[in-house]
Design an enzyme around this catalytic site. Structure first.
Site, mmCIF file in Angstrom:
data_model
loop_
_atom_site.group_PDB
_atom_site.id
_atom_site.type_symbol
_atom_site.label_atom_id
_atom_site.label_comp_id
_atom_site.label_asym_id
_atom_site.label_seq_id
_atom_site.Cartn_x
_atom_site.Cartn_y
_atom_site.Cartn_z
ATOM 1 C CG HIS A 172 18.288 -11.147 -48.963
ATOM 2 N ND1 HIS A 172 16.995 -11.534 -49.249
ATOM 3 C CD2 HIS A 172 18.228 -10.566 -47.740
ATOM 4 C CE1 HIS A 172 16.205 -11.198 -48.253
ATOM 5 N NE2 HIS A 172 16.923 -10.617 -47.323
ATOM 6 C CB SER A 202 13.449 -8.664 -41.050
ATOM 7 O OG SER A 202 12.554 -9.451 -41.805
ATOM 8 N N PRO A 221 21.423 -13.658 -45.828
ATOM 9 C CG PRO A 221 19.089 -13.735 -45.917
ATOM 10 C CD PRO A 221 20.297 -13.352 -46.713
ATOM 11 C CE1 TYR A 237 19.381 -7.820 -50.680
ATOM 12 C CE2 TYR A 237 17.431 -7.494 -52.034
ATOM 13 C CZ TYR A 237 18.006 -7.814 -50.811
ATOM 14 O OH TYR A 237 17.211 -8.103 -49.734
#
Length: 645
Positions: free
Chosen positions: A326, A540, A100, A87
């Site tokens: 995230h 995912s 997300p 990240y």
């Protein structure tokens, strides 16, 4: 879920440390993962490089010893490397590329007041949830299946209302605001018409009632409609690339007024974004796009502050959801919070009362900005880049109604493994090849654990999808290869949740070499390593108990981001790609996926499975989310990822 409450001072040593896999095992697994993705000559070259790296007394063993030393001295030997690599080092814009979204069931708002009431109820609910977090009163998540009953690390939950991502020119910083369990005053930020308002939700140690919250939100609606007080849409800057936003933020910080506004944003519990409605049809795909990016500068694109960990979105058209930054936590942690809120909102209203003696609520404070021509130039650039990004997004939310996870379980197979093999089949039918695939696996069994990668593009999966493309191949052989693919996928899932996957380990070796000021090892300069980490299929599982779903964008320009949610009698998929890529098309992928799911069911029914499947083919393993990327198959899913209320 366990009914045991967490102690306010949870000792970090109550959780086991993340294991460090053996170097030999990781290198062998790595070669097995890439062999079928490269030509014979390319693989031979890479194999020699790996052998040189792993030779006794060589660079690999030296780095492994250093990692072992780090493991002994720290709670989690990979967490800092992982956070930066996954990240904080990423310079791409957060919307679509990183953050997300969770899309709530569509709401029926027939008047503005209905959306305001919904927002007040929502705020009351998450304040109740936060009080449980502050008191460590949430049940400790526990594992099922292997090591049933072992606790899962709860640190991610604590970041829902405390984490903030500060942009940096080369690397961002994740900070956590820690206050008292019962602060005298706490505030949220309400966004309306690209304006920001600080709303105190705790005054004199007491939470506002739901009616008070509604009153305050109505005031904000009136204040936002005042054109004479309109401020520049500074939220657009947070939707830009991280380096660009870092530069703009430095410019903003030169004015004290801006510093005060930034401070209020960075210290708030979360954002509540009161969006204007959209005149278009509210399909699942349209709602997913709206929550992910706000529709650009001409709609609600500036009605966001993407650095904050949690942003609840309430649209006047009934499009509602939540966006998460995230780096702070996995999406499933926010799903648990969202499911609590949805249940809370259908139940009894808040019982909180305002403190006695407060006769008049303070007016919400409008955040003000002093902008130079340089800042206005940044705003124009940010708006343009956000517009191009959202136009590029090709998202398709698809519900497969032919069957759900119950049918898969009746076949004595793991729904997660079944779906992963179906994704391999869909990709192969679209592109006639296998590619590196990422499936997030929760490693919360360990202190500070986030996720590792289940590499779903196994040699066994490739053999199966190739057989499905061969019309001459017999069904019995296809079924044999299918079972082998399921077994391989489940075995990889098991290793990953036990902390024995390869991706975190390879990352640790690479970053340790950098820490030691060593030359970058040849294995990490190899083209095979680069390709193995180019996840054209990023997936995912994010299961939910209610009718909501998670979505996110692809992680590479020519790839797919696929989030799926197995329900009892249907499967929900969010498939995202970029329109600019000539190699991807979300609708074609969905069509291929639908066909593959049907063909796999038909194959199982034709073969009329009579023998008892092997243990490895039926283990129910927790996986992860993106990601929300990013944290599970079968009954274990609900135990890991839902709160008992």
């Amino acid at each position: 879920m366990s009914n045991v409450k967490r102690e306010p001072t949870q000792d970090s040593h109550t959780m086991p440390k993340l294991p460090l896999p053996a170097l030999k095992d990781t290198l062998e697994t790595y070669l097995n993962c890439v062999k079928h993705l490269r030509t014979h000559e390319q693989f031979q070259k890479s194999q020699q490089i790996v052998q040189r790296f792993g030779v006794p007394g060589g660079m690999g063993e030296r780095l492994q010893r250093k990692l072992q030393e780090k493991r002994e001295k720290t709670d989690n030997w990979v967490s800092d490397y992982w956070l930066n690599d996954m990240y904080l080092n990423n310079r791409l814009a957060l919307p679509i590329n990183s953050s997300p979204a969770i899309v709530f069931p569509i709401q029926n708002f027939t008047a503005t007041i209905h959306s305001v009431r919904f927002a007040a109820n929502l705020i009351s609910g998450f304040l109740e949830y936060k009080s449980l977090l502050d008191a460590c009163a949430l049940p400790v998540d526990v594992a099922r299946g292997q090591l049933a009953g072992s606790p899962l690390c709860m640190k991610q939950h604590d970041r829902i209302f405390s984490a903030y991502r500060v942009p940096g020119r080369e690397r961002d910083t994740l900070v956590e605001r820690r206050g008292n369990a019962a602060p005298q005053t706490e505030h949220i930020i309400v966004a309306r018409k690209n304006q920001f308002f600080a709303l105190d939700v705790v005054i004199n140690f007491r939470r506002l009632t739901e009616q008070d919250l509604q009153t305050q939100l109505e005031k904000i609606m009136q204040m936002a409609a005042d054109e004479g007080e309109r401020q520049p849409p500074i939220g657009l800057l947070t939707s830009d690339g991280r380096a660009e936003w870092a530069d703009a933020r430095l410019q903003l910080m030169s004015e004290s007024t801006n510093r005060e506004s930034l401070d209020l944003l960075e210290r708030c519990l979360c954002l509540v974004c009161l969006d204007n409605g959209d005149d278009g049809e509210l399909t699942d795909s349209a709602r997913a796009a709206s929550i992910l990016h706000g529709g650009g500068a001409g709609a609600n694109g500036g009605n966001r502050w993407y650095d904050k960990a949690t942003q609840f979105v309430v649209g006047a058209d009934g499009c509602c959801g939540v966006v998460c930054e995230h780096s702070a936590f996995e999406g499933i942690v926010l799903v648990q919070c969202a499911e609590y809120l949805l249940k809370y909102m259908v139940g009894s209203p808040s019982k909180s009362v305002r403190a006695a003696g407060v006769n008049e609520l303070p007016l919400p404070r409008r955040l003000r900005w002093i902008c130079t021509p340089v800042i206005y130039k940044h705003l124009a650039s940010s708006a343009g880049r956000l517009g191009r990004l959202l136009e590029n997004l090709d998202i398709n939310v698809y519900k497969f109604h032919q069957y759900g996870k119950e049918l898969i379980k009746s076949l004595k197979m793991s729904p997660d493994a079944f779906i992963q093999v179906a994704l391999q089949l869909a990709y192969y039918r679209c592109h006639a090849r296998a590619v590196s695939t990422y499936e997030s696996a929760s490693i919360r069994r360990f202190e500070g654990g986030r996720v590792d990668n289940i590499r779903s593009a196994t040699p066994e999966a490739l053999a199966f999808v190739q057989a499905m493309a061969d019309e001459k191949e017999k069904d019995a052989k296809k079924m044999e290869l299918f079972e082998a693919a399921i077994a391989a996928q489940t075995k990889n899932s098991s290793k990953a949740i036990m902390g024995l996957a390869i991706d975190n380990h390879l990352l640790g070796l690479r970053e340790m070499a950098r820490d030691q000021k060593m030359e970058n090892p040849e294995i990490f300069q190899d083209e095979t390593y680069r390709i193995s980490n180019e996840f054209l299929l990023s997936t995912s599982q994010v299961p939910t108990a209610s009718e909501m779903f998670c979505c996110y964008g692809p992680v590479v320009s020519n790839g797919y981001g696929v989030c799926y949610n197995p329900q009892s009698d249907h499967l929900v998929f969010s498939v995202a790609s970029f329109r600019e890529s000539p190699h991807t098309c979300s609708s074609q992928f969905v069509q291929s996926l639908e066909r593959g799911l049907s063909d796999m069911r038909d194959l199982c029914q034709k073969c009329q499975r009579t023998r008892e499947p092997s243990r490895s083919a039926t283990l129910e393993m927790p996986t992860g989310d993106v990601g929300m990327n990013q944290e599970a198959p079968l009954a274990l899913t609900k135990t890991l990822n839902q709160i008992q209320l």
